[in-house]
Design a protein around this motif. Sequence first.
Motif, short mmCIF file in Angstrom:
data_model
loop_
_atom_site.label_atom_id
_atom_site.label_comp_id
_atom_site.label_asym_id
_atom_site.label_seq_id
_atom_site.Cartn_x
_atom_site.Cartn_y
_atom_site.Cartn_z
N UNK A 37 47.88 36.92 -74.49
CA UNK A 37 47.62 37.05 -75.93
C UNK A 37 46.13 36.90 -76.22
N UNK A 38 45.44 36.04 -75.48
CA UNK A 38 44.02 35.87 -75.73
C UNK A 38 43.20 37.09 -75.32
N UNK A 39 43.56 37.71 -74.23
CA UNK A 39 42.88 38.94 -73.81
C UNK A 39 43.13 40.04 -74.83
N UNK A 40 44.39 40.21 -75.23
CA UNK A 40 44.72 41.24 -76.21
C UNK A 40 44.01 40.97 -77.53
N UNK A 41 44.04 39.74 -78.01
CA UNK A 41 43.41 39.40 -79.27
C UNK A 41 41.90 39.62 -79.20
N UNK A 42 41.29 39.22 -78.10
CA UNK A 42 39.85 39.44 -77.93
C UNK A 42 39.50 40.92 -77.97
N UNK A 43 40.31 41.74 -77.31
CA UNK A 43 40.10 43.19 -77.36
C UNK A 43 40.22 43.70 -78.79
N UNK A 44 41.24 43.24 -79.50
CA UNK A 44 41.45 43.70 -80.87
C UNK A 44 40.27 43.35 -81.78
N UNK A 45 39.68 42.18 -81.56
CA UNK A 45 38.56 41.77 -82.40
C UNK A 45 37.35 42.67 -82.23
N UNK A 46 37.22 43.32 -81.08
CA UNK A 46 36.05 44.17 -80.84
C UNK A 46 36.20 45.57 -81.44
#
Length: 162
Positions: A37-46
Amino acid sequence: MVQAAERRTGRDETEDERADRMWGELMQEIRVAQMGVQILFGFLLTVVFTPKYADLGHTEHAIYIVTVVLGATATGALIGPVSLHRLVSGRRIKPRAVEWASRLTFIGLVLLLVTTASSLLLILRVATHDAFVPWLVTAVVAWYLVCWFVVPLWVRRRYTTK
């Protein structure tokens, strides 16, 4: 004649020992989900900072906003057990803490599923405007449901001895 030994189906542990064991198992499970979830969320923020974001249509912007909010809520639910443990540690309520942490983890997994599906929908809508996109996303969600919930529930029902 010696009779066969009675089959043991449980563990000989106190409620506190069981809570300690279950807490350790839960933390291992959460580590896996948190990473995803943290990898996905980090990608989404960019995404919002890329040049292509301005070219997206209204629907894609709405899907993106919903996806980011879902990712944030999934992250919160999956990190929540850590905060729960820290705030109740030493209060002699570990069995209750395990119950609540387990609930937060389950909610986090459901939110992660929806976040992943929403992300996939957004990516496929941007990559292609074909009518098969909703069908493909539905198929992936069905696969996740089978892997994450149907198989575990089937195993639980099939092999639970109580």
